[in-house]
Design a protein around this motif. Structure first.
Motif, PDB file in Angstrom:
ATOM      1  N   GLY A 145       0.812  -1.212   0.000  1.00  0.00           N
ATOM      2  CA  GLY A 145       0.000   0.000   0.000  1.00  0.00           C
ATOM      3  C   GLY A 145       0.841   1.256   0.000  1.00  0.00           C
ATOM      4  O   GLY A 145       0.566   2.207  -0.750  1.00  0.00           O
ATOM      5  N   MET A 146       1.870   1.272   0.843  1.00  0.00           N
ATOM      6  CA  MET A 146       2.773   2.433   0.861  1.00  0.00           C
ATOM      7  C   MET A 146       3.501   2.561  -0.470  1.00  0.00           C
ATOM      8  O   MET A 146       3.632   3.662  -1.019  1.00  0.00           O
ATOM      9  CB  MET A 146       3.793   2.300   1.993  1.00  0.00           C
ATOM     10  N   LYS A 157       2.730   1.462  -3.510  1.00  0.00           N
ATOM     11  CA  LYS A 157       1.922   1.850  -4.674  1.00  0.00           C
ATOM     12  C   LYS A 157       1.409   3.289  -4.564  1.00  0.00           C
ATOM     13  O   LYS A 157       1.115   3.904  -5.578  1.00  0.00           O
ATOM     14  CB  LYS A 157       0.786   0.857  -4.907  1.00  0.00           C
ATOM     15  N   THR A 158       1.331   3.818  -3.344  1.00  0.00           N
ATOM     16  CA  THR A 158       0.976   5.227  -3.193  1.00  0.00           C
ATOM     17  C   THR A 158       2.100   6.109  -3.730  1.00  0.00           C
ATOM     18  O   THR A 158       1.865   7.087  -4.432  1.00  0.00           O
ATOM     19  CB  THR A 158       0.696   5.567  -1.712  1.00  0.00           C
ATOM     20  N   PRO A 173       2.869   4.618  -8.334  1.00  0.00           N
ATOM     21  CA  PRO A 173       1.602   4.059  -8.834  1.00  0.00           C
ATOM     22  C   PRO A 173       1.755   2.886  -9.811  1.00  0.00           C
ATOM     23  O   PRO A 173       0.860   2.048  -9.904  1.00  0.00           O
ATOM     24  CB  PRO A 173       0.933   5.254  -9.527  1.00  0.00           C
ATOM     25  N   GLU A 176       0.870  -0.673  -8.594  1.00  0.00           N
ATOM     26  CA  GLU A 176      -0.495  -1.047  -8.228  1.00  0.00           C
ATOM     27  C   GLU A 176      -0.925  -2.381  -8.824  1.00  0.00           C
ATOM     28  O   GLU A 176      -1.651  -3.147  -8.196  1.00  0.00           O
ATOM     29  CB  GLU A 176      -1.477   0.046  -8.646  1.00  0.00           C
ATOM     30  N   ARG A 233       7.701  11.124  -1.418  1.00  0.00           N
ATOM     31  CA  ARG A 233       6.442  11.099  -2.150  1.00  0.00           C
ATOM     32  C   ARG A 233       5.201  10.841  -1.296  1.00  0.00           C
ATOM     33  O   ARG A 233       4.104  11.213  -1.700  1.00  0.00           O
ATOM     34  CB  ARG A 233       6.498  10.024  -3.239  1.00  0.00           C
ATOM     35  N   LEU A 234       5.368  10.160  -0.166  1.00  0.00           N
ATOM     36  CA  LEU A 234       4.192   9.829   0.638  1.00  0.00           C
ATOM     37  C   LEU A 234       3.695  11.040   1.420  1.00  0.00           C
ATOM     38  O   LEU A 234       4.479  11.732   2.066  1.00  0.00           O
ATOM     39  CB  LEU A 234       4.509   8.696   1.615  1.00  0.00           C
TER      40      LEU A 234
END
Length: 147
Positions: free
Chosen positions: A40-41, A43-44, A47, A50, A99-100
């Motif tokens: 989850g982290m 792919k955030t 992208p 995903e 990026r997060l």
């Protein structure tokens, strides 16, 4: 390319190698519990990840960490190679931090409380780049002496 690590490189290779190896082994052992969160982290921040299955992604990430940690711990792996692998891998980790959302204070590179765990990966970039630069500098000096 030099085959054995230089004596002064061994402490940083041992410290970083053990840290990265442990991280990889932890990902491989706790796969079911952490795969969704790890993926989850990732792919955030990235992208394009995903489409990957969370378990497969986390397993591959753990394997990469085990390989890089092992390369750093093995003194017969050239520091240029081990350092380059560490630099590439840790640059991706640092990208997560950058990026997060919520990892950095607004308008700053300074981490939030939540971002400290990811911000610490920047020292891995420094260790990897240091190994690479030392080997390239020494190679250049040897080459200069031969001409």
């Amino acid at each position: 390319m030099r085959i054995l690590a230089r004596p002064h490189q061994i402490p940083i290779r041992l410290a970083v190698g053990a840290f990265v190896l442990n991280s990889g082994l932890s990902k491989l052992q706790a796969l079911d519990e952490s795969a969704e969160a790890t993926h989850g982290m990732a792919k955030t921040a990235y992208p394009f990840l995903e489409s990957q299955d969370a378990r497969t992604f986390t397993r591959n990430l753990g394997r990469a960490e085990v390989a890089i940690g092992g390369a750093l711990l093995a003194p017969f792996v050239p520091s240029l190679l081990a350092g380059a692998a560490l630099t590439a891998f840790s640059a991706g980790l640092t990208g997560l931090y950058l990026r997060l959302p919520g990892m950095r204070q607004e308008g700053s590179l300074r981490p939030t409380q939540e971002g400290i765990a990811l911000a610490k990966d920047t020292w891995l970039v420094g260790a990897g780049v240091s190994l690479v630069l030392e080997e390239l500098t020494r190679w250049r000096e040897r080459r200069r002496r031969c001409t």
